[in-house]
Write an enzyme that holds these catalytic residues in place. Structure first.
Site, PDB file in Angstrom:
ATOM      1  N   THR A   1       0.851  -1.581   0.054  1.00  0.00           N
ATOM      2  CA  THR A   1       0.242   0.006   0.098  1.00  0.00           C
ATOM      3  C   THR A   1       0.754   1.214  -0.293  1.00  0.00           C
ATOM      4  OG1 THR A   1      -1.655  -1.312   0.881  1.00  0.00           O
ATOM      5  CG2 THR A   1      -1.649   1.209   0.775  1.00  0.00           C
TER       6      THR A   1
ATOM      7  N   CYS B   1     -18.591  -5.532   2.940  1.00  0.00           N
ATOM      8  CA  CYS B   1     -19.533  -4.910   3.812  1.00  0.00           C
ATOM      9  C   CYS B   1     -19.268  -4.122   4.503  1.00  0.00           C
ATOM     10  CB  CYS B   1     -19.934  -6.061   4.872  1.00  0.00           C
ATOM     11  SG  CYS B   1     -19.495  -7.785   4.306  1.00  0.00           S
TER      12      CYS B   1
HETATM   13  C1  PLP Z   1      -2.926  -6.452  -5.463  1.00  0.00           C
HETATM   14  C2  PLP Z   1      -2.508  -5.666  -4.356  1.00  0.00           C
HETATM   15  N1  PLP Z   1      -2.503  -4.408  -4.575  1.00  0.00           N
HETATM   16  C3  PLP Z   1      -2.192  -3.557  -2.815  1.00  0.00           C
HETATM   17  C4  PLP Z   1      -2.244  -4.751  -1.986  1.00  0.00           C
HETATM   18  C5  PLP Z   1      -1.775  -3.937  -0.469  1.00  0.00           C
HETATM   19  O1  PLP Z   1      -0.319  -5.110   0.144  1.00  0.00           O
HETATM   20  P1  PLP Z   1      -0.070  -4.305   1.291  1.00  0.00           P
HETATM   21  O2  PLP Z   1      -1.139  -5.430   2.399  1.00  0.00           O
HETATM   22  O3  PLP Z   1       1.184  -5.273   1.665  1.00  0.00           O
HETATM   23  O4  PLP Z   1      -0.228  -3.190   1.936  1.00  0.00           O
HETATM   24  C6  PLP Z   1      -2.313  -6.700  -2.194  1.00  0.00           C
HETATM   25  C7  PLP Z   1      -3.058  -6.348  -0.597  1.00  0.00           C
HETATM   26  O5  PLP Z   1      -3.873  -7.229  -0.826  1.00  0.00           O
HETATM   27  C8  PLP Z   1      -2.881  -6.565  -2.975  1.00  0.00           C
HETATM   28  O6  PLP Z   1      -3.876  -7.783  -3.177  1.00  0.00           O
END
Ligand code: PLP
Length: 378
Positions: free
Chosen positions: A71, A325
Site C-alpha cells: 500500500t 460489507c
Molecule cells: C493487488 C494488491 N495490491 C496492493 C495490496 C496491498 O499490499 P499490502 O497488504 O502489503 O499493503 C494488496 C494486498 O492485498 C494487493 O492484493
C-alpha cells in the site's frame, strides 16, 4: 482440520525465511546508519539484499526502495509522481485496482487531478482502445494492477507498456499479487515503477518494495533521515528485508513447480464441482497463462456468499468473499461489478486462493465440505 485457502490475502512465513531473519532480531540488530562495526555489518547485509533482489528482478540495485508494505509503495508511486510533476493533471488507472491504488487516485482527485478509470471486459482485461484514446500530453501516469487480487487476471503488459511508451507517459504496475506467481523481468517489462509486498510470498507482513526506474522524477512521501538514497526516510527494517529477499529467492526458484501444481489443483477443484453437478461460474480468465496460479474466484448461483463463508469457516476452511460489507449493506466488490458478474451469481462469490503449502488432502477436505454445504443450503 484447518484448510487455509486465503493465500491471496496473506501467506505464512516459511521456515527458511524465518530462519534467515532470526539472527537480525537479537544478534545482528545494529542500525545500518551507525558508523560503528555493528552498523557497518548491517549496512553490508542491506546492500547485499538489494543486489540479490536486483539480480532476481533484473534491474539496478539503486532502483529499489524498501517500504513498509504494498500500500505504501503504490501510494508513493502515485502521490510521489503527482507532487513532483505539476505540469500534467491527468492520471489513468482501472476499475479493478486494489484500494491501495484506487483510494490514492481518489485522494489525488480531491487535489484537482482528473482520474480516468479504464473499463475491463468480462474477464477483467483492460480496454486497450480506451487507454489509447485517453492517454495524451496531459497524462502523468498510467497505473495498472498487473495481476488482479480478486479474479486473478494477468494483464497484457506488453500492449499497455507500448501505449505508454509511445505517449511518453510513466507506467506504474501494482505487482503485489504477481511477484513469484508469474515471471517478472524488469529488462523486458518496460515499466517505470512497480509495487511489491512481501507477505504475499511467504515473507512477513510489514515489508514491501517500490522499483523506481532510474531517471523517474519522483519525490518523497516520508521525510526524515537520509535512508534509501534520501528518498524514503526511516530506519530500514533489516530482519524483514532479509526475510523478503530469502522469500523472493525461494519463490522465483520454485516458480515452475508451483505454477504447474497449483494449476493442476485448480483444475481438479473445478472437475470435482462439475462431477457434483454444482452450478458455478469461474470469474476471470480460464486457468492458464492469463490467470494467477491457484486463484479460483467462483460464484454459486442462488446462494449467499456470507452463508457459504460462515459454514466453510465452521468447518475450518478459510476463504474470502467477493463482497465489501458495511453496517448497512453487503455490496459485491468493485471488481465483480466491473466484470459484470450476473445478478443471480454475484452475491455468492468466494475466492479460494490455493498456496504453496496447500495439500491434496486439504483440497479434498475443502471440496467435500463445500459440496455438502451447497447441498444443505439448497
Ligand atoms: C493487488 C494488491 N495490491 C496492493 C495490496 C496491498 O499490499 P499490502 O497488504 O502489503 O499493503 C494488496 C494486498 O492485498 C494487493 O492484493
Amino acid at each position: 482440520m484447518e484448510v487455509y485457502l486465503d493465500n491471496a490475502s496473506t501467506t505464512k512465513v516459511s521456515k527458511v525465511v524465518f530462519d534467515a531473519m532470526k539472527p537480525y532480531l537479537q544478534e545482528e540488530y545494529g542500525n545500518p546508519s551507525s558508523l560503528h562495526d555493528k552498523g557497518i555489518r548491517i549496512r553490508k547485509v542491506l546492500n547485499t539484499a538489494k543486489k540479490t533482489i536486483a539480480s532476481l528482478l533484473h534491474c539496478d540495485h539503486n532502483e529499489l526502495y524498501f517500504t513498509s508494505c504494498g500500500t505504501e509503495a503504490s501510494n508513493w508511486a502515485l502521490k510521489g509522481l503527482a507532487f513532483a510533476n505539476h505540469t500534467k493533471g491527468e492520471i489513468i488507472t482501472t476499475k479493478v485496482e486494489h484500494h491501495a491504488t484506487l483510494h490514492a487516485a481518489q485522494f489525488l482527485e480531491t487535489m484537482g487531478y482528473i482520474v480516468h478509470y479504464l473499463d475491463v471486459d468480462s474477464q477483467g482485461f483492460v480496454d486497450l482502445d480506451q487507454l489509447t484514446r485517453l492517454i495524451g500530453d496531459n497524462t502523468l501516469v498510467v497505473s495498472i494492477i498487473l495481476a488482479n487480487n480478486e479474479i486473478g487476471t494477468i494483464q497484457n503488459l506488453a500492449a499497455i507498456s507500448a501505449i505508454c511508451e509511445a505517449a511518453s507517459v510513466y507506467l506504474h504496475v501494482d505487482a503485489v499479487q504477481a511477484i513469484t506467481h508469474m515471471p517478472i523481468d524488469l529488462r523486458t517489462m518496460n515499466v517505470d515503477l512497480m509495487s511489491v509486498s512481501g507477505h504475499k510470498f511467504h515473507a512477513p507482513k510489514g515489508v514491501g518494495l517500490l522499483y523506481i526506474k532510474d531517471g523517474t522524477h519522483i519525490v518523497n512521501l516520508i521525510h526524515g533521515g537520509q535512508q534509501e538514497n534520501d528518498l524514503r526516510s526511516g530506519t530500514e527494517n533489516v530482519p524483514y528485508i532479509v526475510g523478503f529477499t530469502t522469500a523472493l529467492e525461494q519463490g522465483i526458484d520454485h516458480y515452475a513447480d508451483y505454477e504447474s501444481r497449483l494449476n493442476d489443483y485448480a483444475r481438479y477443484f473445478l472437475k470435482r464441482l462439475d462431477e457434483a453437478g454444482v452450478d458455478y461460474r469461474l470469474n476471470g480468465p480460464p486457468i492458464g497463462p492469463d490467470r494467477l496460479p491457484g486463484n479460483l474466484n467462483l460464484s454459486f448461483k442462488g446462494y449467499d456468499g456470507m452463508d457459504l463463508t460462515y459454514y466453510l469457516n465452521k468447518a475450518g476452511i478459510y476463504v474470502s468473499t467477493g463482497s465489501a460489507c458495511d453496517s448497512t449493506s453487503i455490496d459485491p466488490s468493485h471488481v465483480l461489478q466491473a466484470i459484470r458478474v450476473p445478478e443471480d451469481y454475484i452475491h455468492a462469490t468466494i475466492r479460494f486462493s490455493i498456496g504453496a503449502y496447500t495439500t491434496k488432502d486439504q483440497l479434498d477436505y475443502a471440496l467435500d465440505n463445500l459440496i455438502r454445504i451447497l447441498n444443505d443450503l439448497k
